[in-house]
Write a protein that holds these residues in place. Structure first.
Motif, PDB file in Angstrom:
ATOM      1  N   GLU A  29     -21.018  12.488  24.255  1.00 14.62           N
ATOM      2  CA  GLU A  29     -20.000  13.298  24.938  1.00 14.62           C
ATOM      3  C   GLU A  29     -20.108  13.163  26.456  1.00 14.62           C
ATOM      4  O   GLU A  29     -19.121  12.895  27.138  1.00 14.62           O
ATOM      5  N   THR A  30     -21.298  13.344  26.975  1.00 12.41           N
ATOM      6  CA  THR A  30     -21.493  13.236  28.423  1.00 12.41           C
ATOM      7  C   THR A  30     -21.284  11.807  28.894  1.00 12.41           C
ATOM      8  O   THR A  30     -20.685  11.575  29.954  1.00 12.41           O
ATOM      9  N   GLN A  45     -17.748  11.182  29.380  1.00 14.76           N
ATOM     10  CA  GLN A  45     -17.213  11.823  30.583  1.00 14.76           C
ATOM     11  C   GLN A  45     -17.594  11.038  31.839  1.00 14.76           C
ATOM     12  O   GLN A  45     -16.809  10.946  32.782  1.00 14.76           O
ATOM     13  N   THR A  87     -15.356   6.698  31.459  1.00 16.05           N
ATOM     14  CA  THR A  87     -14.224   6.984  30.578  1.00 16.05           C
ATOM     15  C   THR A  87     -13.707   5.707  29.908  1.00 16.05           C
ATOM     16  O   THR A  87     -12.766   5.071  30.368  1.00 16.05           O
ATOM     17  N   GLN A 133     -15.841   7.689  23.713  1.00 15.20           N
ATOM     18  CA  GLN A 133     -15.153   8.961  23.509  1.00 15.20           C
ATOM     19  C   GLN A 133     -14.621   9.174  22.100  1.00 15.20           C
ATOM     20  O   GLN A 133     -14.558  10.297  21.629  1.00 15.20           O
TER      21      GLN A 133
END
Length: 73
Positions: free
Chosen positions: A29-30, A33, A36, A41
């Motif tokens: 998840e991180t 972020q 991208t 993702q």
């Protein structure tokens, strides 16, 4: 050529070990972020990430830069 590799902090590290270390440190998840790209993702895995990163030089550069900034070396 030895001189160039001597100054390359990523010399001897496989892309798989870089992605695995980043995933273990940040989590998918991180990581998604921070960089991208869809392979981080949407249904992320090391295998799908490696496939994409090997074909996409700009994304691989971002992953390598994050690895160096995180100071695993």
């Amino acid at each position: 050529m030895t001189q160039v590799q001597k100054n390359n902090p990523l010399h001897g590290l496989s892309l798989e070990s870089i992605v695995t270390a980043l995933e273990a440190y940040y989590g998918w998840e991180t990581l998604g972020q921070l960089i991208t790209i869809r392979c981080f993702q949407s249904d992320p895995s090391v295998k799908s990430s490696l496939k994409f990163l090997r074909k996409t030089p700009w994304a691989r550069t971002k992953v390598e830069e994050l690895f160096l900034k995180t100071r695993f070396i």
